[in-house]
Design a protein around this motif. Sequence first.
Motif, short mmCIF file in Angstrom:
data_model
loop_
_atom_site.label_atom_id
_atom_site.label_comp_id
_atom_site.label_asym_id
_atom_site.label_seq_id
_atom_site.Cartn_x
_atom_site.Cartn_y
_atom_site.Cartn_z
N PRO A 27 49.90 37.67 30.20
CA PRO A 27 49.67 39.63 31.00
C PRO A 27 48.82 39.69 32.02
O PRO A 27 48.83 40.47 32.82
N GLN A 28 47.47 38.85 32.10
CA GLN A 28 46.62 39.14 32.55
C GLN A 28 46.05 37.16 32.92
O GLN A 28 44.86 36.96 32.80
N PRO A 29 46.77 36.84 34.21
CA PRO A 29 46.60 35.36 35.39
C PRO A 29 45.53 35.35 35.05
O PRO A 29 44.53 35.98 36.01
N ALA A 30 44.60 34.26 35.29
CA ALA A 30 43.20 33.76 35.32
C ALA A 30 43.65 32.28 35.26
O ALA A 30 43.67 32.29 34.63
N PHE A 31 42.61 32.09 36.41
CA PHE A 31 42.41 30.11 36.77
C PHE A 31 41.60 29.68 34.86
O PHE A 31 40.81 30.46 34.45
N THR A 32 41.75 28.81 34.60
CA THR A 32 40.61 28.54 33.72
C THR A 32 40.11 26.87 33.95
O THR A 32 41.29 26.34 35.17
N PRO A 33 39.70 26.32 34.01
CA PRO A 33 38.65 25.27 33.78
C PRO A 33 39.77 24.17 33.44
O PRO A 33 40.18 23.81 32.26
N GLY A 34 40.12 23.08 33.87
CA GLY A 34 40.71 22.09 33.51
C GLY A 34 39.83 20.43 33.69
O GLY A 34 38.54 20.93 33.83
N PRO A 35 40.67 19.68 33.70
CA PRO A 35 39.10 18.06 34.31
C PRO A 35 38.87 18.09 35.33
O PRO A 35 39.27 18.88 35.87
N ASP A 36 38.15 17.99 34.96
CA ASP A 36 37.44 17.34 36.62
C ASP A 36 37.04 16.20 36.85
O ASP A 36 37.61 14.87 36.61
N LEU A 37 37.81 15.84 38.85
CA LEU A 37 37.65 14.43 39.52
C LEU A 37 37.27 13.72 39.40
O LEU A 37 35.79 14.23 39.26
N ARG A 38 36.74 12.64 39.48
CA ARG A 38 35.93 11.66 38.93
C ARG A 38 34.92 11.99 40.25
O ARG A 38 33.89 11.94 40.77
N THR A 39 35.16 12.31 41.22
CA THR A 39 34.34 12.78 42.69
C THR A 39 34.52 14.56 43.36
O THR A 39 35.43 14.05 43.96
N PRO A 40 33.96 14.63 43.96
CA PRO A 40 34.36 16.06 44.19
C PRO A 40 35.00 15.29 45.66
O PRO A 40 34.50 14.34 45.98
N THR A 41 35.80 16.09 45.86
CA THR A 41 37.39 15.44 46.48
C THR A 41 37.78 16.57 47.89
O THR A 41 38.47 17.63 47.57
N ARG A 42 38.50 16.61 49.39
CA ARG A 42 38.79 17.64 50.24
C ARG A 42 39.61 16.54 50.67
O ARG A 42 39.83 15.49 50.87
N TYR A 43 40.81 17.24 50.28
CA TYR A 43 42.90 16.69 51.33
C TYR A 43 43.14 15.75 49.60
O TYR A 43 43.88 15.31 50.19
N PRO A 44 42.53 15.83 49.31
CA PRO A 44 43.66 15.19 47.64
C PRO A 44 45.58 15.98 47.61
O PRO A 44 46.20 17.22 48.25
N ASN A 45 45.81 14.96 47.87
CA ASN A 45 47.36 15.04 47.34
C ASN A 45 48.29 15.36 46.01
O ASN A 45 47.50 14.27 45.59
N VAL A 46 48.28 16.14 45.92
CA VAL A 46 49.08 15.92 44.51
C VAL A 46 50.03 16.15 44.66
O VAL A 46 51.87 16.56 44.65
N VAL A 47 51.05 14.99 43.84
CA VAL A 47 52.78 14.68 43.48
C VAL A 47 53.05 14.92 42.42
O VAL A 47 52.78 14.37 41.07
#
Length: 650
Positions: free
Chosen positions: A436-456
């Motif tokens: 009804p009111q979309p909002a982001f919620t936290p998920g698990p963190d990656l092991r390392t802060p990451t730029r340019y991840p690819n998600v498949v």
Amino acid sequence: MKPRRIDRILRALNVRRRTVTLVAVPAILLGVNVPPALAWVSEARHEAYLHSEEYVAAHGRWDVVELPADVRVNAIHAAMLPTGKILLVAGSGNDEKQFDAGTFSTLVYDPATGEANKVDTPSDLFCGGHAFLPDGKLLVAGGTQRYEKLDGQVTRAAGAMRVRNENPDAGRDFAKGTAFLSPDGRTYLADAAFTVPPAVKKGEGADTTVTASETIVFVESDQEGHGGMTDAPAQYSVAGLDPAEAKNIYGMGAQMTMAKQDFQGIADTYEFDPFAEKYVRVGDMTQKRWYPTLTGLPDGQVIAVSGLDGTGQILPGQNEVYDPATKRWTDRPDLFRYFPTYPAIFQTGREGTLFYSGSNAGYGPADAGRQPGFWNLGDNSFLPVPGLRDPDETETSGSAWAGPVQDQKMIVVGGGGVGESPKATARIDAIDLKAPQPAFTPGPDLRTPTRYPNVVQLPDDNMLITGGSRDYRGKGASDILQASLYTPSTNKLTDMADPAVGRDYHAEALLLPNGQVLTAGGNSLFKNVDNTKPAPFEQRLEIFTPPYLFHGPQPTIATAPTEAKLGDTVPVTSPEAANIATARLIRPSAVTHATDIEQRSVALDIARNPDGSLGLRVPGEATMVPPGYYMLFLVDKNGTPSTAKWVHVT
């Protein structure tokens, strides 16, 4: 150590002896205080374990593929074609020498056979955009007109020239190098060919109005040094016009400076035919674009958003739509809206509503266009959504549907600060677009802060997250040799086997029809920690075999239709029909700069027929299943997918 002793070690690890021949490592890499023989055995044991049935069943396996030297390309873009082959588009490949030489490359690679062939590439499609059309062709639009020139590299004053035409009866084409003459006698040359259309005439008689048309072209002084610099706006005459034309066609210039010049875009548009394996020129875009996003719409049309224009400036909001029936683009001033370059904009389950996840790549100010939200194409309104952690680090992040698209859940993965910022985040945040009111919620963190991840997206509804770097373009030797599996249903992250090849800027990952994942590209600035040695473009490929392919034989699809309509229930047979748990249609990827708008997984309801066949129902909504080619996977109760069959959904 005797060979017989090594054999006993390997037998204890349940690995064939040939594995050891792949992992011989100098003892010095393992520690100077370890006896060489023992160091070698320790490394052999470790590598043997990484290839053991126990390990790969839990973490999967990576294999490096090196193509022959004559077919290697700098893979800037990758697309999974409906022939099962992969399109790797380099264009000039971020290599200015190749650009100056007019050498542009595209490779068609067949992962099933290893065959690779280059195809003619008629324009520099480096950093263009792409989207699949309903007939399976890949629409490719935009690319590079001119490479950037950094501060200190600019040798001639330059800037934007607005070319106007007040004649409503005729337009005019101009060649690259057309000269513009200032009132004080300076000369500036156009760096590309351009066209000025006729002026717009409205009304009749005394009520007639004429509005001049306008085209913007980048111009450069004909003399080196600061002599061409000016801050004064002025009207410029165009060389080569006859007196009558000169009254109507002229240039309006402002600043001509020696400041940094960004990449410039082109309007060139092609449909790549996957069956003939060639580019076919269609109508050009109304705007030149470099770093644009192309998003497919439910009716088969495609919207082009953002990009740098022909002068290297980010477009402030001019968006346009391509119609595959007419092969033409139409400017949409009613949809004028600004986004940073390569914005991640997805078709949602609601007609006329797109979702911008906040992910983007490359260009745009830090204080504009970064907020995720819903874009209503009916009234051009934008509804922001809250909750995204590290909201100032959406650049170079990855976004994807999480689980079947019917769930309307999406994740944003990693990312960093704007531009050459060293900031990066390990964030994985999820959002339910149906809430009804979309909002982001936290998920698990990656092991390392990451730029340019690819998600498949994978056929079992898990998601592979791989590659990236800690710093901007891998600076400081910060490539991340890690991979993880995200499970949307549990919001959990599981470590996978580590890849051997770093993938950062200009890298891609996509699902193969056999359930494996291929990664390509990688364009680090430097190859050492001190950032003193330039890095070559990574031309090796690497293939990940997920754990599900080590859990027993793959189920098979004996028969399946090659065509299906929205809402159809299609018959499929399989020797393992009784053991099939789920069925998925997965739209093939077209990915660049960690941005893949195309991929989506569609859950199919399964009916079990008396004759043992399966009836798979395709959803009836084009918002969920945009027409085009899909990979059909059957997944058994162990989570093991079949090799896909291609189905054309119309």
